[in-house]
Design a protein around this motif. Structure first.
Motif, PDB file in Angstrom:
ATOM      1  N   LEU A  35     -15.849   6.420   1.693  1.00 26.78           N
ATOM      2  CA  LEU A  35     -15.031   6.174   0.500  1.00 26.78           C
ATOM      3  C   LEU A  35     -13.558   6.216   0.897  1.00 26.78           C
ATOM      4  N   ALA A  36     -12.783   5.315   0.364  1.00 27.41           N
ATOM      5  CA  ALA A  36     -11.341   5.315   0.594  1.00 27.41           C
ATOM      6  C   ALA A  36     -10.637   5.328  -0.756  1.00 27.41           C
ATOM      7  N   GLY A  37      -9.678   6.225  -0.895  1.00 20.94           N
ATOM      8  CA  GLY A  37      -8.966   6.302  -2.157  1.00 20.94           C
ATOM      9  C   GLY A  37      -7.911   7.386  -2.140  1.00 20.94           C
ATOM     10  N   THR A  38      -7.380   7.688  -3.304  1.00 20.92           N
ATOM     11  CA  THR A  38      -6.290   8.654  -3.447  1.00 20.92           C
ATOM     12  C   THR A  38      -6.808   9.946  -4.056  1.00 20.92           C
ATOM     13  N   ILE A  39      -6.459  11.072  -3.436  1.00 18.92           N
ATOM     14  CA  ILE A  39      -6.851  12.381  -3.963  1.00 18.92           C
ATOM     15  C   ILE A  39      -6.083  12.627  -5.260  1.00 18.92           C
ATOM     16  N   THR A  40      -6.820  12.951  -6.324  1.00 20.93           N
ATOM     17  CA  THR A  40      -6.179  13.152  -7.621  1.00 20.93           C
ATOM     18  C   THR A  40      -6.220  14.605  -8.096  1.00 20.93           C
ATOM     19  N   SER A  41      -7.110  15.423  -7.550  1.00 20.65           N
ATOM     20  CA  SER A  41      -7.153  16.845  -7.896  1.00 20.65           C
ATOM     21  C   SER A  41      -7.926  17.603  -6.833  1.00 20.65           C
ATOM     22  N   VAL A  42      -7.653  18.908  -6.731  1.00 19.66           N
ATOM     23  CA  VAL A  42      -8.317  19.753  -5.733  1.00 19.66           C
ATOM     24  C   VAL A  42      -8.652  21.099  -6.372  1.00 19.66           C
ATOM     25  N   ASP A  43      -9.888  21.563  -6.198  1.00 18.37           N
ATOM     26  CA  ASP A  43     -10.298  22.914  -6.561  1.00 18.37           C
ATOM     27  C   ASP A  43     -10.617  23.656  -5.269  1.00 18.37           C
ATOM     28  N   TRP A  44      -9.699  24.510  -4.844  1.00 17.58           N
ATOM     29  CA  TRP A  44      -9.841  25.236  -3.571  1.00 17.58           C
ATOM     30  C   TRP A  44     -10.592  26.546  -3.859  1.00 17.58           C
ATOM     31  N   ILE A  45     -11.943  26.440  -4.013  1.00 15.30           N
ATOM     32  CA  ILE A  45     -12.743  27.563  -4.468  1.00 15.30           C
ATOM     33  C   ILE A  45     -14.057  27.629  -3.695  1.00 15.30           C
ATOM     34  N   ASN A  46     -14.685  28.804  -3.725  1.00 16.74           N
ATOM     35  CA  ASN A  46     -16.058  28.982  -3.255  1.00 16.74           C
ATOM     36  C   ASN A  46     -17.009  28.802  -4.442  1.00 16.74           C
ATOM     37  N   PRO A  47     -18.252  28.352  -4.257  1.00 14.09           N
ATOM     38  CA  PRO A  47     -18.893  28.224  -2.956  1.00 14.09           C
ATOM     39  C   PRO A  47     -18.556  26.942  -2.197  1.00 14.09           C
ATOM     40  N   HIS A  48     -18.010  25.938  -2.868  1.00 13.90           N
ATOM     41  CA  HIS A  48     -17.632  24.696  -2.181  1.00 13.90           C
ATOM     42  C   HIS A  48     -16.305  24.196  -2.722  1.00 13.90           C
ATOM     43  N   VAL A  49     -15.431  23.810  -1.817  1.00 15.80           N
ATOM     44  CA  VAL A  49     -14.187  23.166  -2.220  1.00 15.80           C
ATOM     45  C   VAL A  49     -14.535  21.810  -2.833  1.00 15.80           C
ATOM     46  N   ARG A  50     -13.894  21.508  -3.947  1.00 15.90           N
ATOM     47  CA  ARG A  50     -14.137  20.226  -4.620  1.00 15.90           C
ATOM     48  C   ARG A  50     -12.818  19.476  -4.798  1.00 15.90           C
ATOM     49  N   PHE A  51     -12.906  18.148  -4.706  1.00 20.15           N
ATOM     50  CA  PHE A  51     -11.731  17.334  -4.987  1.00 20.15           C
ATOM     51  C   PHE A  51     -12.173  15.994  -5.541  1.00 20.15           C
ATOM     52  N   THR A  52     -11.265  15.329  -6.236  1.00 21.27           N
ATOM     53  CA  THR A  52     -11.572  14.030  -6.827  1.00 21.27           C
ATOM     54  C   THR A  52     -10.800  12.934  -6.099  1.00 21.27           C
ATOM     55  N   LEU A  53     -11.426  11.773  -6.062  1.00 20.92           N
ATOM     56  CA  LEU A  53     -10.866  10.632  -5.338  1.00 20.92           C
ATOM     57  C   LEU A  53     -10.872   9.422  -6.273  1.00 20.92           C
ATOM     58  N   GLU A  54      -9.716   8.787  -6.418  1.00 17.84           N
ATOM     59  CA  GLU A  54      -9.640   7.545  -7.193  1.00 17.84           C
ATOM     60  C   GLU A  54      -9.785   6.383  -6.232  1.00 17.84           C
ATOM     61  N   THR A  55     -10.823   5.574  -6.446  1.00 19.84           N
ATOM     62  CA  THR A  55     -11.107   4.447  -5.555  1.00 19.84           C
ATOM     63  C   THR A  55     -11.048   3.145  -6.336  1.00 19.84           C
ATOM     64  N   LEU A  56     -11.080   2.043  -5.597  1.00 19.38           N
ATOM     65  CA  LEU A  56     -11.084   0.715  -6.196  1.00 19.38           C
ATOM     66  C   LEU A  56     -12.436   0.080  -5.910  1.00 19.38           C
ATOM     67  N   ALA A  57     -13.210  -0.196  -6.974  1.00 19.56           N
ATOM     68  CA  ALA A  57     -14.534  -0.792  -6.824  1.00 19.56           C
ATOM     69  C   ALA A  57     -14.428  -2.267  -6.462  1.00 19.56           C
ATOM     70  N   ALA A  58     -15.572  -2.874  -6.152  1.00 13.57           N
ATOM     71  CA  ALA A  58     -15.596  -4.283  -5.743  1.00 13.57           C
ATOM     72  C   ALA A  58     -15.069  -5.205  -6.834  1.00 13.57           C
ATOM     73  N   ASN A  59     -15.214  -4.793  -8.096  1.00 13.93           N
ATOM     74  CA  ASN A  59     -14.722  -5.615  -9.201  1.00 13.93           C
ATOM     75  C   ASN A  59     -13.287  -5.280  -9.582  1.00 13.93           C
ATOM     76  N   ASN A  60     -12.598  -4.552  -8.685  1.00 12.22           N
ATOM     77  CA  ASN A  60     -11.202  -4.132  -8.884  1.00 12.22           C
ATOM     78  C   ASN A  60     -11.024  -3.115 -10.005  1.00 12.22           C
ATOM     79  N   GLU A  61     -12.143  -2.533 -10.457  1.00  8.19           N
ATOM     80  CA  GLU A  61     -12.072  -1.459 -11.440  1.00  8.19           C
ATOM     81  C   GLU A  61     -11.837  -0.132 -10.704  1.00  8.19           C
ATOM     82  N   ARG A  62     -10.990   0.717 -11.283  1.00  7.62           N
ATOM     83  CA  ARG A  62     -10.746   2.024 -10.684  1.00  7.62           C
ATOM     84  C   ARG A  62     -11.876   2.982 -11.052  1.00  7.62           C
ATOM     85  N   GLU A  63     -12.318   3.766 -10.059  1.00 12.71           N
ATOM     86  CA  GLU A  63     -13.388   4.732 -10.257  1.00 12.71           C
ATOM     87  C   GLU A  63     -12.919   6.109  -9.802  1.00 12.71           C
ATOM     88  N   ILE A  64     -13.442   7.142 -10.438  1.00 15.66           N
ATOM     89  CA  ILE A  64     -13.158   8.510 -10.029  1.00 15.66           C
ATOM     90  C   ILE A  64     -14.432   9.115  -9.446  1.00 15.66           C
TER      91      ILE A  64
END
Length: 337
Positions: A35-64
């Motif tokens: 996946l390639a995209g821009t990091i939009t948020s980060v949760d630096w927590i246990n048990p797993h670090v989580r983050f969101t990525l905004e990507t561009l789908a094949a139809n040029n729609e933005r996805e999170i």
């Protein structure tokens, strides 16, 4: 946009069965994707670090997309900090996609704007492994104190796990048909207790990639696990559990020395799962653990034997080991929802 990554495919597939939580239950561990995209948020927590990525789908729609990686403790141990997941950075992530049709990924590697590839799930995706003191590889720590027998902090090097996702031995454990049917009804999206920050009970708590400390306390032995901040007490008395001893997730553990081997028998366990893929266990479970220090005192061998007629058609024995890494410490876990 999603791409299948051939370059990292073999790295991603090596060691999936040994994951702390069953990656295969949540993610398609047979296929590596990118996946390639821009990091939009980060949760630096246990048990797993989580983050969101905004990507561009094949139809040029933005996805999170929602991505998860290793724990804060493991990432920081290997020099990965929150600054490596800076909001606004355009990154490329290699990992496994959700097998449940969700826009989610387990992240193995991330390529940051500097061009550096950073391991986000150490050990699971062919990344950094525990370094054994006699391996000839120098660690970044110094030996400030020598070994103290079994009583010290141990770092997990090889877990004992053998569950539905682990076929490395060429065969699965001898599960009963009732146990297999119950596991089929298990839904990892709703039934996984880790999603609610509920600590695992026995025997699953012993199958994790975090350090543990074994120490003496008032004539008994305590086993302090970094994961979930769990503390087990091993009663070193000659008698059985008191008649009024209630069942609990960790059960009642009674220890004894057989020459150089610490033998721990545990019963009165009311934890519902044998593993992290929903295999059930009953309160009749009997667990026997053996801890044996190697001759050079750098490795702690571990064998666990489990008897539970509701789960297995015959008793099963599994093994693994911990290694001694000088200057290791037990970090707070502080699971956060």
């Amino acid at each position: 946009m999603i791409r299948t990554s051939i370059f990292f495919l073999m790295l991603l597939m090596s060691g999936v069965a040994g994951a702390h939580h069953s990656v295969s239950a949540f993610y398609d561990s047979d296929t590596a994707s990118e996946l390639a995209g821009t990091i939009t948020s980060v949760d630096w927590i246990n048990p797993h670090v989580r983050f969101t990525l905004e990507t561009l789908a094949a139809n040029n729609e933005r996805e999170i997309w929602v991505l998860e990686s290793g724990s804060v403790n493991m990432l920081e141990r290997h020099g990965v900090g929150r600054e490596n997941l800076a909001v606004g950075n355009f990154v490329t992530v290699v990992g496994h996609l959700s097998r449940h049709g969700l826009k989610e990924m387990i992240a193995g590697y991330i390529s940051v704007p500097s061009g550096e590839n950073i391991v986000l799930w150490s050990g699971l995706f062919g990344g950094l492994e525990a370094i054994e003191p006699d391996s000839g590889v120098q660690t970044q720590t110094s030996m400030v104190s020598g070994p103290q027998g079994i009583f010290r902090i141990w770092t997990q090097s090889q877990t004992y796990s053998r569950d539905a996702t682990d076929t490395s031995a060429g065969m699965l454990l001898p599960y009963t048909s009732t146990a297999l049917a119950a596991r089929e009804r298990y839904n990892p999206l709703t039934d996984d207790t880790a999603l609610r920050c509920i600590p695992q009970g026995m025997p699953g708590i012993m199958d994790n990639p975090f350090p543990m400390e074994i120490a003496e306390q008032g004539g008994d032995i305590v086993i302090r696990m970094e994961e979930w901040d769990v503390v087990r007490t091993v009663h070193m008395s000659d008698g059985p559990a008191p008649d009024n001893q209630l069942a609990s997730p960790l059960g009642y553990s009674l220890g004894r020395w057989e020459e150089d081997t610490l033998v721990v028998t545990t019963n009165r366990v009311n934890w519902p799962f044998f593993d992290d893929v929903g295999t059930p266990q009953s309160q009749d479970i009997q667990i026997v653990e053996q801890f044996l220090l190697s001759a050079e005192e750098h490795r702690l061998h571990y064998t666990i034997t489990v008897a539970d007629a509701a789960t297995f058609t015959e008793p099963v024995s599994l093994s693994g080991y911990w290694v001694w890494v000088p200057d290791e410490e037990i970090k707070p876990y502080n699971c956060t929802l």
